[in-house]
Write an enzyme that holds these catalytic residues in place. Structure first.
Site, PDB file in Angstrom:
ATOM      1  N   ILE A  35       0.820  -1.227   0.000  1.00 11.28           N
ATOM      2  CA  ILE A  35       0.000   0.000   0.000  1.00 11.28           C
ATOM      3  C   ILE A  35       0.845   1.265   0.000  1.00 11.28           C
ATOM      4  O   ILE A  35       0.375   2.330  -0.332  1.00 11.28           O
ATOM      5  CB  ILE A  35      -1.045   0.045   1.151  1.00 11.28           C
ATOM      6  N   GLY A  36       2.100   1.152   0.342  1.00  8.40           N
ATOM      7  CA  GLY A  36       2.953   2.344   0.342  1.00  8.40           C
ATOM      8  C   GLY A  36       4.421   2.003   0.453  1.00  8.40           C
ATOM      9  O   GLY A  36       4.792   0.874   0.782  1.00  8.40           O
ATOM     10  N   VAL A  43       5.002  -0.808   3.068  1.00  5.53           N
ATOM     11  CA  VAL A  43       3.875  -1.083   3.945  1.00  5.53           C
ATOM     12  C   VAL A  43       2.946  -2.012   3.171  1.00  5.53           C
ATOM     13  O   VAL A  43       2.541  -1.707   2.053  1.00  5.53           O
ATOM     14  CB  VAL A  43       3.143   0.202   4.381  1.00  5.53           C
ATOM     15  N   ASP A 152       5.553  16.887  12.362  1.00  2.33           N
ATOM     16  CA  ASP A 152       5.334  16.734  10.920  1.00  2.33           C
ATOM     17  C   ASP A 152       3.851  16.485  10.626  1.00  2.33           C
ATOM     18  O   ASP A 152       3.506  15.599   9.853  1.00  2.33           O
ATOM     19  CB  ASP A 152       6.211  15.606  10.374  1.00  2.33           C
TER      20      ASP A 152
END
Ligand code: 6Z5
Length: 282
Positions: A35-36, A43, A152
């Site tokens: 997914i990433g 991930v 962040d």
């Protein structure tokens, strides 16, 4: 269950392209699609074939984590995330370490990035923006009370679950994730960073998160960023001087709250207490 993060001694070995193959198991979790992509690895989506429950597995390739600074950061991330328990902070279920990988089994947020939600809806209606903002506020309040500053905060670090509930990720680690196939144009950008941060001032307290909250609120209500410029020097000048323009449709209350948050001097910037008591929030 292991939380030890140590560098591998076999750093020169070639790595499998996907890190872990589809169909392989990490505990009771069967690994599925990516997914990433983060700084330390991918991930992956994973499911429990018995319960059909889904999780997101952060796969860290230990051969990619070499310096003691990176190891310290990873250890800090895992420690922090295991310490924090809040409905709007992504949960860590388990940490599993093999010779090559560290698998961090985490809560899966199927709704993806709040950033994409804003873009897809052009901008978010005041009622919904307030609901999102209050969820973020409660998580940030909880963290600040536990002496954790995010540093962040941005809509790319705010994920949504299936019922559009906010899940904050990445406390103080600045992991820049990109969704597979998409270019993350905001990767390592100063768009949400407080002036004292981009100017590298020594003291960075909870005030840096308050600034980012202001930028997030602006982005929710306006559908674009308060500070934007193709020219980096210009962008930095705008941030350092707090120069932005509110669109006409923004209500007086919202305008005031944004002005209190996007305030150049950290000492005079709105605190969480002030924001929680602000008429727009209530
Ligand atoms: C999701 C669903 C699109 C994007 C993210 C994480 C483990 C992966 C990405 C991330 C991103 C996590 C949980 N749930 N992504 C996660 N869902 C998701 C559709 N990521 C954890 C916390 O590290 C990554 C992609 C932005 C932030 C975090 O695009």
């Amino acid at each position: 269950m292991s939380t030890a993060v140590s560098p591998t001694t076999t750093g020169q070995q070639p790595r499998a392209a996907e890190g872990v193959e589809v169909g392989k198991f990490v505990g009771r979790w069967r690994i599925e699609r990516t997914i990433g992509q983060g700084t330390y690895g991918k991930v992956r989506l994973a499911v429990d074939p018995v319960t059909a429950e889904k999780v997101a597995v952060k796969v860290i390739d230990k051969s990619q984590v070499q310096s003691s600074k990176q190891i310290a950061r990873l250890q800090r991330e895992i420690r922090f995330l295991r310490l924090l328990h809040h409905p709007h902070i992504v949960k860590v279920y388990d940490v599993n370490e093999t010779e090559q990988f560290i698998h961090i089994i985490m809560e899966y947020a199927p709704g993806g990035e709040l950033f994409d939600y804003i873009v897809a809806h052009k901008r978010v209606k005041e009622r919904e923006a307030r609901s999102f903002f209050r969820q973020v506020l409660s998580a940030v309040d909880y963290c600040h009370k536990n002496a954790v500053i995010h540093r962040d905060l941005k809509p790319e670090n705010l994920l949504l679950d299936e019922s559009k509930t906010i899940k904050i990720i990445d406390f103080g680690f600045g992991n820049n994730f990109t969704v597979e196939g998409l270019l993350d144009t905001f990767c390592g950008s100063p768009f949400y960073a407080a002036p004292e941060m981009i100017m590298g001032k020594k003291y960075e307290g909870p005030e840096v998160d308050m600034w980012s909250l202001g930028v997030i609120l602006f982005a929710l209500l306006c559908g674009h960023l308060p500070f934007d410029d193709d020219n980096m020097k210009e962008l930095y000048r705008k941030i350092a001087t707090g120069t932005y323009t509110c669109p006409d449709y923004l209500m007086t209350n919202a305008r005031h709250l944004i002005r209190r948050l996007i305030h150049v001097h950290p000492k005079e910037r709105a605190t969480l207490e002030e924001v929680l008591a602000h008429p727009w929030v209530n």
